[in-house]
Design a protein around this motif. Structure first.
Motif, PDB file in Angstrom:
ATOM      1  N   GLN A 273      16.950 -12.307  -3.398  1.00 38.10           N
ATOM      2  CA  GLN A 273      18.179 -12.348  -4.193  1.00 38.10           C
ATOM      3  C   GLN A 273      18.060 -13.287  -5.390  1.00 38.10           C
ATOM      4  OE1 GLN A 273      17.893 -12.446  -0.961  1.00 38.10           O
ATOM      5  NE2 GLN A 273      19.486 -11.242   0.085  1.00 38.10           N
ATOM      6  N   ASP A 274      17.460 -14.462  -5.189  1.00 39.86           N
ATOM      7  CA  ASP A 274      17.334 -15.433  -6.275  1.00 39.86           C
ATOM      8  C   ASP A 274      16.000 -15.331  -7.006  1.00 39.86           C
ATOM      9  OD1 ASP A 274      19.878 -16.720  -5.834  1.00 39.86           O
ATOM     10  OD2 ASP A 274      18.994 -17.583  -4.015  1.00 39.86           O
ATOM     11  N   VAL A 275      14.976 -14.932  -6.316  1.00 43.10           N
ATOM     12  CA  VAL A 275      13.672 -14.765  -6.943  1.00 43.10           C
ATOM     13  C   VAL A 275      12.861 -13.762  -6.131  1.00 43.10           C
ATOM     14  CG1 VAL A 275      12.678 -16.733  -5.678  1.00 43.10           C
ATOM     15  CG2 VAL A 275      11.611 -15.957  -7.825  1.00 43.10           C
ATOM     16  N   ALA A 276      12.276 -12.777  -6.828  1.00 41.99           N
ATOM     17  CA  ALA A 276      11.415 -11.799  -6.165  1.00 41.99           C
ATOM     18  C   ALA A 276      10.005 -12.385  -6.049  1.00 41.99           C
ATOM     19  CB  ALA A 276      11.390 -10.497  -6.949  1.00 41.99           C
ATOM     20  N   LEU A 277       9.250 -11.884  -5.070  1.00 41.98           N
ATOM     21  CA  LEU A 277       7.945 -12.488  -4.796  1.00 41.98           C
ATOM     22  C   LEU A 277       6.948 -11.425  -4.356  1.00 41.98           C
ATOM     23  CD1 LEU A 277       6.311 -15.155  -4.477  1.00 41.98           C
ATOM     24  CD2 LEU A 277       7.146 -15.255  -2.106  1.00 41.98           C
ATOM     25  N   ILE A 278       5.742 -11.506  -4.932  1.00 42.34           N
ATOM     26  CA  ILE A 278       4.635 -10.636  -4.537  1.00 42.34           C
ATOM     27  C   ILE A 278       3.391 -11.511  -4.321  1.00 42.34           C
ATOM     28  CG2 ILE A 278       3.029  -8.814  -5.281  1.00 42.34           C
ATOM     29  CD1 ILE A 278       5.211  -7.447  -6.732  1.00 42.34           C
ATOM     30  N   GLY A 279       2.613 -11.181  -3.289  1.00 40.51           N
ATOM     31  CA  GLY A 279       1.358 -11.873  -3.026  1.00 40.51           C
ATOM     32  C   GLY A 279       0.168 -10.977  -3.302  1.00 40.51           C
ATOM     33  N   PHE A 280      -0.995 -11.438  -2.897  1.00 44.93           N
ATOM     34  CA  PHE A 280      -2.241 -10.674  -3.091  1.00 44.93           C
ATOM     35  C   PHE A 280      -3.154 -10.969  -1.903  1.00 44.93           C
ATOM     36  CE2 PHE A 280      -6.148  -9.087  -4.699  1.00 44.93           C
ATOM     37  CZ  PHE A 280      -5.901  -8.335  -5.847  1.00 44.93           C
ATOM     38  N   ASP A 281      -3.701  -9.956  -1.311  1.00 40.93           N
ATOM     39  CA  ASP A 281      -4.682  -9.963  -0.221  1.00 40.93           C
ATOM     40  C   ASP A 281      -4.313  -8.955   0.852  1.00 40.93           C
ATOM     41  OD1 ASP A 281      -6.559 -11.753  -1.202  1.00 40.93           O
ATOM     42  OD2 ASP A 281      -5.554 -13.495  -0.321  1.00 40.93           O
ATOM     43  N   LEU A 283      -2.758  -9.733   3.847  1.00 37.68           N
ATOM     44  CA  LEU A 283      -3.005 -10.284   5.176  1.00 37.68           C
ATOM     45  C   LEU A 283      -2.049  -9.666   6.185  1.00 37.68           C
ATOM     46  CD1 LEU A 283      -3.425 -14.083   4.335  1.00 37.68           C
ATOM     47  CD2 LEU A 283      -5.183 -12.294   4.402  1.00 37.68           C
ATOM     48  N   ASP A 284      -2.511  -9.491   7.420  1.00 34.31           N
ATOM     49  CA  ASP A 284      -1.655  -8.908   8.461  1.00 34.31           C
ATOM     50  C   ASP A 284      -0.373  -9.719   8.647  1.00 34.31           C
ATOM     51  OD1 ASP A 284      -3.509  -6.912   8.879  1.00 34.31           O
ATOM     52  OD2 ASP A 284      -4.445  -7.894  10.614  1.00 34.31           O
ATOM     53  N   SER A 285      -0.478 -11.038   8.521  1.00 28.38           N
ATOM     54  CA  SER A 285       0.685 -11.906   8.737  1.00 28.38           C
ATOM     55  C   SER A 285       1.784 -11.693   7.697  1.00 28.38           C
ATOM     56  CB  SER A 285       0.252 -13.372   8.723  1.00 28.38           C
ATOM     57  OG  SER A 285      -0.473 -13.674   7.543  1.00 28.38           O
ATOM     58  N   SER A 286       1.453 -11.091   6.560  1.00 32.01           N
ATOM     59  CA  SER A 286       2.454 -10.909   5.510  1.00 32.01           C
ATOM     60  C   SER A 286       3.521  -9.891   5.887  1.00 32.01           C
ATOM     61  CB  SER A 286       1.772 -10.489   4.204  1.00 32.01           C
ATOM     62  OG  SER A 286       0.978 -11.534   3.705  1.00 32.01           O
ATOM     63  N   ALA A 287       3.218  -9.052   6.860  1.00 32.74           N
ATOM     64  CA  ALA A 287       4.225  -8.101   7.342  1.00 32.74           C
ATOM     65  C   ALA A 287       5.218  -8.770   8.284  1.00 32.74           C
ATOM     66  CB  ALA A 287       3.550  -6.931   8.059  1.00 32.74           C
ATOM     67  N   HIS A 288       4.920  -9.994   8.737  1.00 33.47           N
ATOM     68  CA  HIS A 288       5.730 -10.633   9.771  1.00 33.47           C
ATOM     69  C   HIS A 288       6.481 -11.873   9.292  1.00 33.47           C
ATOM     70  CE1 HIS A 288       3.774  -7.888  12.523  1.00 33.47           C
ATOM     71  NE2 HIS A 288       2.592  -8.308  12.092  1.00 33.47           N
ATOM     72  N   VAL A 289       6.213 -12.343   8.052  1.00 30.36           N
ATOM     73  CA  VAL A 289       7.044 -13.418   7.507  1.00 30.36           C
ATOM     74  C   VAL A 289       8.401 -12.824   7.156  1.00 30.36           C
ATOM     75  CG1 VAL A 289       5.081 -14.743   6.652  1.00 30.36           C
ATOM     76  CG2 VAL A 289       6.142 -13.030   5.174  1.00 30.36           C
ATOM     77  N   ARG A 290       9.382 -13.677   6.923  1.00 29.69           N
ATOM     78  CA  ARG A 290      10.723 -13.202   6.576  1.00 29.69           C
ATOM     79  C   ARG A 290      11.200 -13.850   5.295  1.00 29.69           C
ATOM     80  NH1 ARG A 290       9.365  -9.701   8.897  1.00 29.69           N
ATOM     81  NH2 ARG A 290      10.136  -8.711  10.796  1.00 29.69           N
ATOM     82  N   PRO A 291      11.517 -13.001   4.306  1.00 25.82           N
ATOM     83  CA  PRO A 291      11.390 -11.540   4.309  1.00 25.82           C
ATOM     84  C   PRO A 291       9.929 -11.113   4.255  1.00 25.82           C
ATOM     85  CG  PRO A 291      11.962 -12.288   2.120  1.00 25.82           C
ATOM     86  CD  PRO A 291      12.020 -13.513   2.995  1.00 25.82           C
ATOM     87  N   ALA A 292       9.668  -9.905   4.760  1.00 22.66           N
ATOM     88  CA  ALA A 292       8.299  -9.397   4.737  1.00 22.66           C
ATOM     89  C   ALA A 292       7.801  -9.357   3.298  1.00 22.66           C
ATOM     90  CB  ALA A 292       8.252  -8.003   5.365  1.00 22.66           C
ATOM     91  N   LEU A 293       6.547  -9.764   3.111  1.00 23.41           N
ATOM     92  CA  LEU A 293       6.011  -9.981   1.769  1.00 23.41           C
ATOM     93  C   LEU A 293       5.413  -8.717   1.170  1.00 23.41           C
ATOM     94  CD1 LEU A 293       5.301 -12.120  -0.449  1.00 23.41           C
ATOM     95  CD2 LEU A 293       3.100 -12.385   0.739  1.00 23.41           C
ATOM     96  N   ILE A 356       4.725  -2.333  -0.640  1.00 20.53           N
ATOM     97  CA  ILE A 356       6.061  -2.770  -1.055  1.00 20.53           C
ATOM     98  C   ILE A 356       6.910  -3.066   0.182  1.00 20.53           C
ATOM     99  CG2 ILE A 356       8.157  -2.127  -2.300  1.00 20.53           C
ATOM    100  CD1 ILE A 356       6.414  -0.343  -4.077  1.00 20.53           C
ATOM    101  N   ARG A 357       7.391  -4.303   0.251  1.00 19.53           N
ATOM    102  CA  ARG A 357       8.233  -4.727   1.369  1.00 19.53           C
ATOM    103  C   ARG A 357       9.485  -5.412   0.829  1.00 19.53           C
ATOM    104  NH1 ARG A 357       3.000  -6.838   3.709  1.00 19.53           N
ATOM    105  NH2 ARG A 357       2.186  -5.191   5.075  1.00 19.53           N
ATOM    106  N   GLU A 358      10.148  -6.224   1.665  1.00 19.13           N
ATOM    107  CA  GLU A 358      11.474  -6.731   1.328  1.00 19.13           C
ATOM    108  C   GLU A 358      11.489  -7.843   0.276  1.00 19.13           C
ATOM    109  OE1 GLU A 358      10.312  -6.274   4.336  1.00 19.13           O
ATOM    110  OE2 GLU A 358      11.698  -4.959   5.424  1.00 19.13           O
ATOM    111  N   SER A 359      10.372  -8.520   0.056  1.00 20.04           N
ATOM    112  CA  SER A 359      10.412  -9.717  -0.783  1.00 20.04           C
ATOM    113  C   SER A 359      10.649  -9.425  -2.268  1.00 20.04           C
ATOM    114  CB  SER A 359       9.118 -10.520  -0.637  1.00 20.04           C
ATOM    115  OG  SER A 359       8.018  -9.808  -1.178  1.00 20.04           O
ATOM    116  N   CYS A 360      10.614  -8.133  -2.630  1.00 22.86           N
ATOM    117  CA  CYS A 360      10.910  -7.771  -4.028  1.00 22.86           C
ATOM    118  C   CYS A 360      12.355  -7.344  -4.218  1.00 22.86           C
ATOM    119  CB  CYS A 360       9.990  -6.648  -4.503  1.00 22.86           C
ATOM    120  SG  CYS A 360       8.350  -7.224  -4.885  1.00 22.86           S
ATOM    121  N   GLY A 361      13.017  -6.995  -3.147  1.00 18.54           N
ATOM    122  CA  GLY A 361      14.451  -6.745  -3.235  1.00 18.54           C
ATOM    123  C   GLY A 361      14.852  -5.375  -3.688  1.00 18.54           C
ATOM    124  N   SER A 362      15.723  -5.351  -4.686  1.00 17.72           N
ATOM    125  CA  SER A 362      16.445  -4.163  -5.104  1.00 17.72           C
ATOM    126  C   SER A 362      15.523  -2.981  -5.371  1.00 17.72           C
ATOM    127  CB  SER A 362      17.243  -4.464  -6.377  1.00 17.72           C
ATOM    128  OG  SER A 362      17.794  -3.266  -6.905  1.00 17.72           O
TER     129      SER A 362
END
Length: 372
Positions: A273-281, A283-293, A356-362
Motif C-alpha cells: 500500500q505504501d511502497v511496492a517491492l520486487i526482489g531478484f533470485d 528463493l523458495d522462502s520468498s513465497a512464504h514471507v508476508r506479503p509474498a514477494l 508476480i505476488r502480493e508485494s507489488c499490490g494493485s
C-alpha cells in the motif's frame, strides 16, 4: 588373500593389466569375452569392491567429476546441485565436492586447486560461482582439465560458462512496476565489483529510459545482496522527504528485499500500500514471507543441469548433446592470427522468470510504451 584385495591383485590373478580390469569393470565393449569372464570370476571369488578412483585412473580416465562450490549456506546452492546430481546420476560418473569461498586464504585456494590437477582424481570440474578462485580454475583449464563455470562475478576468459540473463530479468521487474503506475522507482544494487550487479542495474536503467523516466541518483543505493544492507537501504529511502520517497523499490536480491520489509514494518509502512517491492533470485522462502514477494526467478536447477550436460559433452560426446531450447547459446567465431577459423568459448544465458505476488499490490496496469 590377506587384507582387502586391490585392482592390482585382480589384475595379477587374472594375468591381465590394470587397464584391462578397469575396462571390464566399466563395461567397455572392446574386451575379449573369455578375458571378461575370467576377470569377473576372480572379482566375485575375491569379493572385490572396485574403487571408482582406482579403476578410472587405471583405464586412463577418472569416473569422478569435481564440483567446486562456495559456502553451503548460500540459499540457492542446493538447487544448482540438484540439477547437477540429477544429470550425473544418469551416468557412470560420481561427484566429488570441493568447498572453497572468498574467506579462504589465497595460498590455500591455490593449493586446493593444484591438488585437483596433481592428483588427476577428476575427469572434469564444475566451478559454481568461483569468484576470486576463477583465475585458478582458468589455470586448470589451460592445463587441460575440462571445466565449466556456473555463473560468476565476471565472465571467464576462455572457459565454457552457464549463467543467467540478469539484465533482461531486471528490465522485466522495473517495467512491471512502471506498468503498475509507479514513477519514482528505487533500486538497491548488488556489490559493484560483481558483473551481475551492473547487469541488473542496466536492466533497471533500460526500463526507465524506454518509459521516458529520468534516472534519479538519489533513488539508487549500493548493497551487498545480504539482508542488513536491505535494512540500510530501507532506512535511507524511508527517511527521505515524503515528496522524494520512492513509491516502489526493486532490490537486486531477495535477501535485501527482506531487509526492506523489516524496516517498513518497524516504521509502520505497509507493503504494497505504501511502497511496492520486487526482489531478484526467486528463493523458495520468498513465497512464504508476508506479503509474498514478487521476484525475478533465476533458473538455478537448470543452470546446474545444463552446465553438467555441457561438461559431459566435453568428456563423452557421443552420449550427451546440449539441450538449449530454453537458453540463449552463443559460440561466436573469429579469425586467428594465422587466418584459421577460431571458436570462442560457449556462453549459455538462461532466461529468468518474473514471479508476480502480493508485494507489488494493485493489479491496475498502465500501458508500457515508448515516449512519443
Amino acid at each position: 588373500m590377506a587384507g582387502k584385495p586391490t585392482i592390482n591383485d585382480i589384475a595379477r590373478l587374472a594375468g591381465v593389466s590394470k587397464a584391462t580390469v578397469s575396462r571390464v569393470l566399466n563395461h567397455k565393449p572392446d574386451v575379449d569375452p573369455t578375458t571378461r569372464d575370467r576377470v569377473m570370476r576372480i572379482v566375485e571369488e575375491q569379493s572385490f569392491v572396485p574403487s571408482i578412483t582406482a579403476t578410472g585412473l587405471a583405464g586412463g580416465q577418472s569416473h569422478l567429476i569435481g564440483a567446486l562450490v562456495p559456502s553451503f549456506t548460500w540459499p540457492f546452492i542446493s538447487d544448482i546441485m540438484r540439477g547437477v546430481a540429477e544429470v550425473v546420476g544418469l551416468t557412470s560418473y560420481e561427484l566429488v565436492l570441493y568447498s572453497i569461498n572468498d574467506r579462504v586464504r589465497e595460498n590455500d585456494k591455490s593449493d586446493i586447486l593444484d591438488h585437483i590437477l596433481a592428483t588427476k582424481l577428476t575427469s572434469g570440474l564444475l566451478a559454481i560461482i568461483p569468484g576470486q578462485s576463477s583465475k585458478y580454475v582458468t589455470r586448470l583449464h589451460k592445463y587441460g582439465l575440462p571445466a565449466v563455470i556456473i555463473d560468476d562475478q565476471d565472465l571467464p576468459g576462455d572457459i565454457p560458462w552457464v549463467g543467467t540473463d540478469h539484465q533482461h530479468g531486471s528490465y522485466l521487474a522495473t517495467r512491471h512496476l512502471i506498468e503498475l503506475g509507479h514513477r519514482r522507482i528505487a533500486h538497491v544494487q548488488g556489490p559493484l565489483k560483481y558483473l551481475c550487479s551492473h547487469e541488473r542495474y542496466q536492466g533497471y536503467c533500460q526500463a526507465l529510459e524506454e518509459a521516458g523516466l529520468p534516472l534519479d541518483p538519489q533513488l539508487v543505493f549500493e548493497g551487498d545482496f545480504m539482508q542488513p544492507t536491505g535494512r540500510a537501504a530501507g532506512n535511507y529511502f524511508f527517511s527521505l522527504p515524503p515528496e522524494q520517497r520512492p513509491t516502489a523499490i526493486f532490490a537486486a536480491a531477495d535477501l535485501m528485499a527482506y531487509g526492506i520489509m523489516a524496516v517498513a514494518e518497524e516504521r509502520g509502512l505497509q507493503i504494497p500500500q505504501d511502497v511496492a517491492l520486487i526482489g531478484f533470485d526467486g528463493l523458495d522462502s520468498s513465497a512464504h514471507v508476508r506479503p509474498a514477494l514478487t521476484t525475478v526467478q533465476q533458473p538455478f536447477y537448470e543452470m546446474g543441469r545444463q552446465a553438467t550436460e555441457l561438461l559431459l559433452s566435453m568428456l563423452d560426446k557421443p552420449r550427451f548433446s546440449l539441450r538449449s531450447s530454453d537458453a540463449h547459446l552463443s559460440q561466436p567465431s573469429g579469425i586467428g592470427r594465422n587466418g584459421e577459423q577460431r571458436q570462442e568459448p560457449i556462453r549459455i544465458h538462461l532466461a529468468t522468470n518474473l514471479i508476480i505476488r502480493e508485494s507489488c499490490g494493485s493489479p491496475r496496469r498502465v500501458p508500457f510504451s515508448l515516449p512519443e
